[in-house]
Structures are given as structure tokens and as C-alpha cells.
Design an enzyme around this catalytic site. Structure first.
Site, short mmCIF file in Angstrom:
data_model
loop_
_atom_site.label_atom_id
_atom_site.label_comp_id
_atom_site.label_asym_id
_atom_site.label_seq_id
_atom_site.Cartn_x
_atom_site.Cartn_y
_atom_site.Cartn_z
CB ILE A 22 -0.97 0.03 1.20
CG1 ILE A 22 -0.20 -0.10 2.52
CG2 ILE A 22 -2.03 -1.05 1.07
CD1 ILE A 22 -1.07 0.07 3.76
CE LYS A 24 9.18 -0.26 -4.49
NZ LYS A 24 9.09 -1.02 -5.75
N GLY A 25 8.53 3.76 -0.51
CA GLY A 25 9.41 4.93 -0.50
C GLY A 25 10.85 4.51 -0.66
CB SER A 26 13.98 6.47 -0.80
OG SER A 26 13.77 7.27 0.36
N GLY A 28 11.58 2.29 2.68
CA GLY A 28 10.80 1.13 3.09
C GLY A 28 9.54 0.91 2.27
CE LYS A 44 8.98 2.94 6.80
NZ LYS A 44 8.93 4.33 7.29
CG ASP A 143 10.94 13.52 4.95
OD1 ASP A 143 10.93 14.52 4.20
OD2 ASP A 143 10.85 12.35 4.53
#
Length: 342
Positions: A22, A24-26, A28, A44, A143
Site C-alpha cells: 500500500i 513505497k518509499g526510498s 521502506g 513496514k 521530513d
């Protein structure tokens, strides 16, 4: 902290199937999972690129930061952790946020949020950041952006993704602050070296998000001149064209113009190039809570309800029949009770 059996997480995600992915990032990947007890959670795991580099410091850092905090209704809280026996990497079990991202609510929907809803969002985000800054030791998120702000099942704001967060008094996390970190468009220009790290960096990012909420435009938009939301909005404010910043897709209620104007001015203080003049999150929350809808608006609502109640045939909600429709007074009450105000 609770330790989950990794076998249960593998089962709940069907071996981390893409059908459960569901987010997605750099750093995890996020999977939706239903545990054996029926609880729906978000899991995660380190992203493939992170695993290949053998650098899971952000996952480890997020676990450390969240486990040091007491649960808070404005954060995506950590429920526990697990370890992948195959890779040895840590896995986080988080609260599941079914309402999606603030970014999508502002930019990818055909029904943008109402102005009362936007004002409420701003207050809730401010309270989340204040909680971090008031923690002992204090936490700097580093962030804050619309993609890291999620909605729970009741459409309330939750601040997420603490992979880059810093515990101000923890020397063990110095490696994380060897270089400034954040996201372009939201990153404080004053944060150029590790020694420049402070809560005012989060205040700047919060100000950008607040401008994003008010304008309905992205932090960086190449189709706009200037592309930076900070430069664009500050230019309009300097020309005394404050209300031109407001999202044109949603009609502005007359009774909210003053409150929205105040919120935009507050956002401009947050993104000031002079970081010393930026307000603290405590001051921000205090000021935002003063911008509530005036009591006279409630009086107008009540008067309208009484007026409609005296009619022989109550006005029904558009699109419903007189027999099965919802009387307009009840519809207004439902809007009020839904909390669509500050």
C-alpha cells in the site's frame, strides 16, 4: 515493546505479496495485513535497495524514535517489531491508516477538502509536531510533508515516517545527521549543516504544508512561476494579494475569510528566511486554536435550523425524494457533529 512472530506477518501478507503493498518509499515498503486476531495493521519493511546496501539505519531509527514516545492520537504509532529470520532485518508493525495521504486528498481527488476541514487539518498537524517538540528529549522530525501525513479511520490527521527523525540528546544517532536531510520543497534552506539542526527546521516544513493546504497546490510545481510554493506565496503576500493564494476549486465561506487569512499569515511566518523570527510550535498551536469559527456562526446555524423546522414540509437534501429524503435541519446537524470545524 511487543515482539511479533515473523511467521505470522509473512502469513498475513502472503509472503509480502504485491497485492498487500500500500506504500513505497526510498527507505521502506508498507504492507496492509490482517493478523490472526483480526487486527488490521501496516507492516513496514526495508526497501529492496536499502537491503542491497545493507543499510537499515532508517528502519532501526524509526523503531528507536517511536518506542521512546508514548502513543499519541496525532501520530502513526508503533505497535511492535519483528525480525526477518532470512535477512536479519527489523520489521515494524504500525497502526493502519485507511484514509490515505494528505497529498492525495489535496492533489488527486475530484472533491477537494472544504475550508473548515482544511483548517482542522492544519491544527491537527500542528499538534502532532508540537508533541514531538515537547517530548523529553525533544524529537525533530526532519521530513514533514503532505506524503507523510495520513488519515485514520475517522479522517483525523496522523503524522508518519520517522526514519529521518532525530532525538536531540541521543549521541548514538549522530550518523543520521551527518548531512541535512528532508524533501525538496519542504526542506528549510537554513538547514545547510548539521549544526543548523533545530526545531525551526520542522517549523519551516510545517509552514510549507500549511501553504499547500491553503492553496491546493504542490510544494514544487514547475507549471507555476515561481515553482516554489514559498516564493510564490510570499510574493503574493508582499503585494497584499493574500486571498489569491486560496484554492480556487472550493468556494470560500464569507465567515471563514478572516480565519483563513490569519492561517496564511501564520504560514508565512513559519517559512520566514529569518529562522529566529519563526514561531515555536506551541505558539503556532495557540494561535491556530484562536482562529475557531466565531460563536455568531453557530447562532446563525441554530437560527437556520429553527427557521427550517417551522416549515410545514422540511426541505430535503438534494437528490432525495420528499418521502425518503433527509430533512435539511438534520443534514446540517450531521455536518456539525461530524466535526467539520476547527
Amino acid at each position: 515493546m511487543k515482539e511479533f512472530k515473523h511467521e505470522e506477518l509473512v502469513e498475513a501478507t502472503e509472503s509480502y505479496s504485491r497485492t498487500h503493498l500500500i506504500g513505497k518509499g526510498s527507505h521502506g515498503c508498507i504492507y496492509k495485513a490482517t493478523l490472526r486476531n483480526g487486527q488490521i495493521v501496516a507492516i513496514k519493511t526495508p526497501s529492496l535497495g536499502v537491503c542491497n546496501l545493507q543499510d537499515t539505519s532508517t528502519i532501526e531509527n524509526e523503531a528507536h524514535i517511536l518506542s521512546s514516545l508514548s502513543p499519541n492520537r496525532f501520530l502513526v504509532n508503533l505497535l511492535g517489531t519483528s525480525h526477518d529470520s532470512t535477512t536479519g532485518h527489523r520489521v515494524l508493525v504500525m497502526e493502519h491508516m485507511p484514509g490515505g495521504m494528505l497529498h492525495d486528498s489535496l492533489h488527486l481527488t475530484s472533491t477537494p477538502p472544504s475550508w473548515p476541514r482544511r483548517a482542522k487539518m492544519g491544527v491537527q498537524i500542528a499538534r502532532a509536531v508540537r508533541f514531538l517538540h515537547d517530548s523529553k528529549p525533544l524529537i525533530i522530525h526532519r521530513d514533514i510533508k503532505s506524503e507523510n501525513i495520513l488519515f485514520d479511520s475517522k479522517s483525523n490527521i496522523r503524522l508518519a515516517d520517522f526514519g529521518l527523525a532525530v532525538c536531540a540528546s541521543s549521541p548514538s544517532h549522530q550518523r543520521l545527521v551527518s548531512l541535512p536531510a528532508g524533501t525538496m520543497g519542504y526542506l528549510d534552506p537554513s538547514y545547510t549543516t548539521p549544526c543548523k539542526l533545530s526545531t525551526k527546521n520542522d517549523v519551516f516544513s510545517f509552514g510549507v504544508v500549511l501553504m499547500e493546504i491553503m492553496s491546493g497546490t504542490k510544494a514544487i510545481d514547475v507549471s507555476r512561476a515561481p515553482a516554489s510554493i514559498v516564493e510564490w506565496s510570499m510574493g503574493l503576500i508582499e503585494e497584499n494579494r493574500i486571498m489569491e493564494i486560496c484554492d480556487k476549486r472550493v468556494e470560500m465561506p464569507r465567515h471563514m475569510e478572516g480565519a483563513i487569512r490569519h492561517l496564511i499569515i501564520l504560514a508565512s511566518r513559519c517559512v520566514s528566511s529569518d529562522e529566529e523570527t519563526r514561531p515555536s510550535m506551541t505558539e503556532i498551536v495557540s494561535k491556530m486554536e484562536r482562529f475557531r469559527i466565531p460563536i455568531c456562526i453557530w447562532a446563525d446555524m441554530v437560527q437556520g435550523l429553527v427557521h427550517l423546522k417551522t416549515r410545514k414540509k422540511p426541505e430535503t437534501v438534494a437528490g432525495t425524494s420528499g418521502h425518503g429524503g433527509v430533512p435539511r435541519p438534520k443534514f446540517l446537524l450531521r455536518e456539525i457533529l461530524a466535526g467539520d470545524i476547527l
